[in-house]
Design an enzyme around this catalytic site. Sequence first.
Site, PDB file in Angstrom:
ATOM      1  N   LYS A  68      48.926  45.039  44.360  1.00 45.48           N
ATOM      2  CA  LYS A  68      47.690  45.254  45.110  1.00 45.48           C
ATOM      3  C   LYS A  68      48.020  45.841  46.485  1.00 45.48           C
ATOM      4  O   LYS A  68      49.053  45.524  47.074  1.00 45.48           O
ATOM      5  CB  LYS A  68      46.938  43.933  45.294  1.00 45.48           C
TER       6      LYS A  68
ATOM      7  N   ARG B 125      42.061  39.981  31.694  1.00 43.19           N
ATOM      8  CA  ARG B 125      41.583  40.232  30.332  1.00 43.19           C
ATOM      9  C   ARG B 125      42.659  39.945  29.295  1.00 43.19           C
ATOM     10  O   ARG B 125      42.352  39.649  28.149  1.00 43.19           O
ATOM     11  CB  ARG B 125      41.075  41.678  30.232  1.00 43.19           C
TER      12      ARG B 125
END
Length: 519
Positions: free
Chosen positions: A293, A367
Amino acid sequence: MTALTLSTAGAATLRADALVVGVAKGPKGPVVAAGAEAVDKAYDGKLAAVLDALGASGAEGETTKLPAPDGLKVPVVLAVGLGPVPEKDESFDEEALRRAAGAAARALHGTKKAAFALPLEDASAVTAVAEGALLGAYAFTAYQGGEKKAGKGGKDAKGTDKNGGPKQPLAEVVLLGAKPRDKEHKAAVERASVVATEVNIARDLINTPPNDLTPEAFAAVASATAKEHGIKVQVLDEKALTKGGFGGIMGVGKGSENPPRLVKIAYTHPDAEKHLAFVGKGITYDSGGISLKPAGHNETMKCDMSGAAAVFTSVVAVAKLGLRVNVTGWLALAENMPSGSATRPGDVLRMYSGKTVEVLNTDAEGRLVLGDALTKASEENPDAIVDVATLTGAMVLALGNRTFGIMANDDAFRTSIHEIAEEVGEASWPMPLPADLRKGMDSPTADIANMGERMGGGLVAGLFLQEFVGEGITWAHLDIAGPAFHEGAPYGYTPKGGTGSAVRTLVRLAERTATGDLG
């Protein structure tokens, strides 16, 4: 946890450290709300005029402290805004009551005992005020205050730690105007206490630093609590996950020194006719992995386990309430870190379902752990599965910081969850699962890629998860990326930091399922 009781005492006779009254926003200034008649009388019928002179309007969440006049057994009166005066023959909205009670409780941090004389027309209003007060009284102070000096600990009269620590939350809430012997009012308070307690525990988990809340530590907390409440628990460690073929969870967690866990907590009722499965994303820290990130996006990533916190505490709440429904919670716990052993962009993982996934972005990790957990949950063939996750920044861009998105493979179920969320005061919005976006996840190497089109990224994530739901099982996905962690100033009953988003929705869903009242 703040104590909560009902009292038949009048607002003018109960002894407390503060008395909370409601004030609404009228066309010509503030209007004193029902429940505060005795207080207004103590001000010679001029409470509204005094508040007006002080600049109070009755706007939602506004708080104004006043010295109490002679005739009251409290030193301070706190007027809290309820928002606009209701239309004729209408009552204050439950969420307005909940937020007002929360704002009042926050304003009274450091206070020992406060009496709430807010409008309580029925059991629903009792629930709203009780929940708001208990949620507003929350504070996370576990890491504040420093070491106590020997013999000099404790709190002063205002609740401030004598060693300079933060003020403690309001210690006791007394609701005036309710009926302690009324079965509905008593049940309302008991329910509010259970739900608010579990929301606050979820907040504690979310706010706990990731060096202390590793997947193993989270699993230990869940195990101990589940056993305490007669909930069956099973924990799969990294060896069991590897042996079982949970390639999604292991793929996300293998870059960390803190290995992943899959926790199953199962509450069963002997007379249950329905079975719900709740699946929570539990990334205890998300660095993004190899797809690191950017600066400024890592600081709050301890909150990426908010879905698992919501699932865990909602199952405990269901057990405490003894609801006639079977509820199984699945906590997919991992830490997403970059290292020499971490999954790389371009790697292919074999999921628990047998499907292969090409990992194009290791920061799309939620996910992957959810895919394995959804497949595992589907093996029990529940009547419905609901997963909860801080899944995509795209959902925040679409709905903002206070609203979660709902996707589902059944329109009626999606609508029901949206209505339930609105009923309990959690902002939500139904979102579609456009079939045309599925093609963007086609992979030349694997069965599916973990990324698709950039536009509509939150919907793409939902389509990915749908691939791992068992055939014929009703399923919904709650993307709580926006409301799960509040970085701004507190408001209503919402604190800074972890919020416990979705807990109240899941509990009400279980209640409706238990009574057969699910549309």
